[in-house]
Write an enzyme that holds these catalytic residues in place. Sequence first.
Site, PDB file in Angstrom:
ATOM      1  N   LEU A  21     -13.160 -12.430   4.823  1.00 20.97           N
ATOM      2  CA  LEU A  21     -12.897 -12.665   6.235  1.00 20.97           C
ATOM      3  C   LEU A  21     -13.184 -11.452   7.098  1.00 20.97           C
ATOM      4  O   LEU A  21     -13.472 -11.584   8.280  1.00 20.97           O
ATOM      5  CB  LEU A  21     -11.437 -13.096   6.445  1.00 20.97           C
ATOM      6  CG  LEU A  21     -11.003 -14.357   5.687  1.00 20.97           C
ATOM      7  CD1 LEU A  21      -9.553 -14.685   5.993  1.00 20.97           C
ATOM      8  CD2 LEU A  21     -11.908 -15.529   6.040  1.00 20.97           C
ATOM      9  N   GLY A  24     -12.922  -3.333   6.778  1.00 16.82           N
ATOM     10  CA  GLY A  24     -12.835  -2.153   7.619  1.00 16.82           C
ATOM     11  C   GLY A  24     -12.384  -0.955   6.828  1.00 16.82           C
ATOM     12  O   GLY A  24     -12.373  -0.958   5.588  1.00 16.82           O
ATOM     13  N   MET A  26      -9.457   0.374   6.406  1.00 17.32           N
ATOM     14  CA  MET A  26      -8.212   0.276   5.644  1.00 17.32           C
ATOM     15  C   MET A  26      -8.294  -0.723   4.503  1.00 17.32           C
ATOM     16  O   MET A  26      -7.573  -0.604   3.525  1.00 17.32           O
ATOM     17  CB  MET A  26      -7.069  -0.123   6.587  1.00 17.32           C
ATOM     18  CG  MET A  26      -6.626   0.989   7.506  1.00 17.32           C
ATOM     19  SD  MET A  26      -6.073   2.456   6.612  1.00 17.32           S
ATOM     20  CE  MET A  26      -4.722   1.779   5.673  1.00 17.32           C
ATOM     21  N   VAL A  29     -10.291  -8.083   3.795  1.00 19.37           N
ATOM     22  CA  VAL A  29      -9.416  -9.248   3.845  1.00 19.37           C
ATOM     23  C   VAL A  29     -10.186 -10.471   3.349  1.00 19.37           C
ATOM     24  O   VAL A  29     -11.310 -10.728   3.772  1.00 19.37           O
ATOM     25  CB  VAL A  29      -8.890  -9.497   5.274  1.00 19.37           C
ATOM     26  CG1 VAL A  29      -7.998 -10.736   5.301  1.00 19.37           C
ATOM     27  CG2 VAL A  29      -8.118  -8.291   5.760  1.00 19.37           C
ATOM     28  N   LYS A  44      -5.272  -9.020   1.453  1.00 26.87           N
ATOM     29  CA  LYS A  44      -5.871  -7.771   1.919  1.00 26.87           C
ATOM     30  C   LYS A  44      -5.979  -6.797   0.749  1.00 26.87           C
ATOM     31  O   LYS A  44      -4.974  -6.352   0.197  1.00 26.87           O
ATOM     32  CB  LYS A  44      -5.025  -7.156   3.042  1.00 26.87           C
ATOM     33  CG  LYS A  44      -5.628  -5.886   3.625  1.00 26.87           C
ATOM     34  CD  LYS A  44      -4.835  -5.423   4.843  1.00 26.87           C
ATOM     35  CE  LYS A  44      -5.443  -4.183   5.471  1.00 26.87           C
ATOM     36  NZ  LYS A  44      -4.726  -3.757   6.681  1.00 26.87           N
ATOM     37  N   GLU A  95       0.250 -14.304   5.448  1.00 24.06           N
ATOM     38  CA  GLU A  95       0.024 -15.574   6.121  1.00 24.06           C
ATOM     39  C   GLU A  95      -1.416 -15.629   6.635  1.00 24.06           C
ATOM     40  O   GLU A  95      -1.929 -14.658   7.191  1.00 24.06           O
ATOM     41  CB  GLU A  95       1.016 -15.679   7.286  1.00 24.06           C
ATOM     42  CG  GLU A  95       0.790 -16.828   8.232  1.00 24.06           C
ATOM     43  CD  GLU A  95       1.663 -16.730   9.472  1.00 24.06           C
ATOM     44  OE1 GLU A  95       1.697 -17.699  10.246  1.00 24.06           O
ATOM     45  OE2 GLU A  95       2.311 -15.665   9.667  1.00 24.06           O
ATOM     46  N   ASP A 140      -1.541   0.443  16.662  1.00 24.31           N
ATOM     47  CA  ASP A 140      -2.936   0.012  16.803  1.00 24.31           C
ATOM     48  C   ASP A 140      -3.010  -1.336  17.513  1.00 24.31           C
ATOM     49  O   ASP A 140      -3.705  -2.255  17.073  1.00 24.31           O
ATOM     50  CB  ASP A 140      -3.609  -0.064  15.437  1.00 24.31           C
ATOM     51  CG  ASP A 140      -5.132  -0.073  15.546  1.00 24.31           C
ATOM     52  OD1 ASP A 140      -5.653   0.397  16.577  1.00 24.31           O
ATOM     53  OD2 ASP A 140      -5.801  -0.553  14.617  1.00 24.31           O
ATOM     54  N   PRO A 143      -6.881  -6.004  21.454  1.00 20.99           N
ATOM     55  CA  PRO A 143      -7.215  -7.431  21.361  1.00 20.99           C
ATOM     56  C   PRO A 143      -7.711  -7.861  19.988  1.00 20.99           C
ATOM     57  O   PRO A 143      -7.481  -8.989  19.578  1.00 20.99           O
ATOM     58  CB  PRO A 143      -8.301  -7.589  22.434  1.00 20.99           C
ATOM     59  CG  PRO A 143      -7.979  -6.537  23.446  1.00 20.99           C
ATOM     60  CD  PRO A 143      -7.479  -5.363  22.646  1.00 20.99           C
TER      61      PRO A 143
END
Length: 548
Positions: A21, A24, A26, A29, A44, A95, A140, A143
Amino acid sequence: MTSGGDDMRLIAGRYQLGDRLGRGGMGTVWRAYDQMLAREVAAKELHVASDHHEHHRRLRRAQREARTVARLRHPHVVGVHDLVEHDDRLWIVMELIDGPSLARRIADSGPLPPRHAAALGLQLLGALEAVHAAGALHRDIKPANILLRGDGSAVLTDFGIAALEDDESLTTTGELLGSIGYMAPERLTAEEVGPPSDLWSLGATLSAVASGVPPFQRPTGAAALHAVTFADPVIPERVGPLRPIVLALLNKSPAQRPSAATLRTALQRVADGADDPGPLPPAAPTEPVRAPGPAPTPGGDADTSAYLADTPTMTAPPTASAASTAGAPHTATGTPTLDRDPTLISSPARTPDLDREPTLVAPAGPPPPRPRGRARTWWWTVGVTLAVAGLATALFFTFGPPSGSDSDDDAAPQPATSTTKVTVDATRGWQSATTTPVRKGDKVSVRYTSGTWTVDAANLPLVGPVGHTRVDDEALRFAWTDCKVNSDVPFGALLGRYPGNPRNPHTVGRAWHFQATRPGALQLRINDGEGCLHDNRGAITVTVQITH
């Protein structure tokens, strides 16, 4: 950019991996299926470094993230189900919010009306109060890290860089994580950080989603850092009655920002249709943090979804784009088009991996006592000033000093020059930059004028003609071979080509000058391959000058 090769893995004997999905700095996902409870989840996978110390530090950060979010029970905070280790990696099972990010929603449908933005702001405020009451900070808010459920309600996600207030031992000296344009100034000057810092980020987010433009958008990291620390925010008129709220939240002094209770009252007034949010006094110094609880919205969440009923939720195909600057959102779609400022990841141990734009690195060593905040601010000011001065010097030597309009010889013949503005679309391949062919001997100048674009609208911010930062470009390394047109420069860089030019395709960046050695047509494009343009967004405008 789609993923492949790692699907159908079974994690911890329970979670079946599906599509990637997002990806990045970190973590990555995945959409996953919980075989035990027969439900879809988001898994994740934490990215870890090869050296033992960094590996251990990141594992602790992930565990802290999971514990922080798992102990929250709030309708507007993403739920955490499980924390497992598999193949020496840590996985956080969460979730699955199978909807777009707020950034993607704005990119697809435009800015939100002030009432709509205020309704979402109430939900996010409630989520932040729950986070703060748990003794944590999000750090962090932007949007791209806010997802929308099917009913249009907001969910705060990606706690990858949240830090517990009572665990100072996990803070790494000199490290700043987050998107600069949404970071409170006290985070950039090593001063005390607390709940008002998250409220600052909420204010920047409200302004961005109600106008389509982040209040501190700048072309480089150094310029954005300077703007957040010293400049006034740019708040377009269409923000309307939210303007006083945004201005109050973006006060440079944390003590002068309104309290959560005052903010709730103001947002409620705007959500109810008032033209004036009412008074916004600074928070009382001793005001306690409120207990967690759902954010009051106009008539409750059911009524809030009515506000959003005229805005359809966008759903992506199963293979979504991948990459994020500060941790991938847990959704199949998500376009941080409003996360336009470059991400700053400043760490003494990893300075060579920073993005290509001018980046400031905090000094290593133990953190100074709080009373020295002003001294640290002074050094940051000097650093920012030097960075901006260096940028100005580079521009001077690149473009030269301003030229005068007078001529010593009025009788001298003047060459014929034509000037045209051309828009280069990120969703198309090579595009003609001239209406007529260039002739042999013509002098051609291509200069960037305005605009932004991205090669991964689901996860990466909009950028200028020099392309994505080194960090974001590395996040897409899996697609370098298949998607890059010019492998030597980042995704999103402006490219040009002309027949006979020995360096085709040429990296245009902000400017390109050459003399034509043969007749031909000038073409421009984004650095992204023909089969990879489907998830691009935005356009760049350039000025093309041809002197015959």
